[in-house]
Design an enzyme around this catalytic site. Structure first.
Site, short mmCIF file in Angstrom:
data_model
loop_
_atom_site.label_atom_id
_atom_site.label_comp_id
_atom_site.label_asym_id
_atom_site.label_seq_id
_atom_site.Cartn_x
_atom_site.Cartn_y
_atom_site.Cartn_z
N LYS A 1 18.49 -21.42 9.42
CA LYS A 1 19.50 -20.36 9.47
C LYS A 1 20.09 -20.10 8.08
CE LYS A 1 21.00 -21.51 14.17
NZ LYS A 1 22.13 -22.06 14.96
N ALA B 1 24.48 -24.12 10.63
CA ALA B 1 24.82 -25.19 11.57
C ALA B 1 24.08 -24.99 12.88
CB ALA B 1 26.33 -25.23 11.81
N ASP B 2 23.86 -26.09 13.57
CA ASP B 2 23.25 -26.01 14.88
C ASP B 2 23.67 -27.23 15.70
OD1 ASP B 2 21.21 -24.30 16.43
OD2 ASP B 2 20.62 -26.37 16.88
N GLN B 3 23.58 -27.07 17.01
CA GLN B 3 23.95 -28.15 17.91
C GLN B 3 22.92 -28.27 19.02
OE1 GLN B 3 27.47 -27.73 20.62
NE2 GLN B 3 28.26 -29.42 19.40
N ALA C 1 24.49 -30.56 13.47
CA ALA C 1 24.00 -30.63 12.09
C ALA C 1 24.52 -29.44 11.30
CB ALA C 1 22.47 -30.64 12.06
#
Length: 198
Positions: free
Chosen positions: A58, A74-76, A111
């Site tokens: 991203k 960011a990612d989850q 993250a």
């Protein structure tokens, strides 16, 4: 002052950064997250590696178009007994997900990565552990009625900061990590780069 861009359309992440006093520009990255997850899972990547890769992809997509800016991605990922869960598409799927998580402990892996001119200069991963209580189906239906479409914006079909708190018996982990951003380590990094005052 270096521009700070959030490579995300997430209102929650934007609100967290704004509330912490940062001026950030949100730029949705336009990444096909489902395709990336399928590819990484086929390669044997775990949920943590997948969250990290998505955060970086991203940020890279946006960084390549914004020279000189610090770009936050960011990612989850939500993982329960080896199964990955995504944001539900509708109420039916949200209900099914919550029934699957009921009485179980799941992990939220969050993250974040910061890129400058296409190069990763920082990254961080944090994990929280959440245990849902064995709620009744009647309670679940009342919860879904009251929460409405808000459940569709969360990977676990809940919002811990609101009505979703009633779904849980135990939560271990950083509050910001659960909301989708390892905010405190990110702020430390931004202080070192002069974006936030020391």
């Amino acid at each position: 002052m270096t521009a700070v861009i959030l490579a995300s359309g997430s209102q929650t992440r934007f609100a967290l950064l704004s509330a912490a006093g940062l001026t950030v520009i949100p730029v949705p990255p336009g990444v096909d997250e489902d395709a990336v997850k399928l590819s990484l899972k086929a390669e044997g990547a775990d949920a943590g590696r997948t969250a990290e890769a998505l955060a970086e992809i991203k940020a890279l997509r946006v960084s390549n178009r914004h020279a000189g800016a610090l770009v936050i991605g960011a990612d989850q990922m939500l993982e329960c007994q080896g199964q990955w869960f995504d944001k539900p598409r509708d109420r039916v799927q949200a209900r099914a997900q919550l029934l699957s998580l009921r009485g179980q402990t799941h992990r939220l892996i969050t993250a974040a990565a910061v890129l400058l001119d296409g190069q990763r200069i920082w990254h961080h991963i944090e994990t929280a552990s959440l245990t849902m209580r064995p709620f009744s189906e009647a309670f679940l239906d009342q919860y879904l009625d009251r929460a409405g479409d808000a459940v569709l914006s969360s990977v676990g079909a809940y919002q811990l900061e609101g009505l979703g708190a009633q779904l849980f018996s135990q939560v271990k982990g950083d509050h910001f990590t659960i909301l989708g951003l390892p905010l405190l380590p990110l702020l430390d990094f931004l202080r070192e780069h002069g974006v936030v005052d020391k």
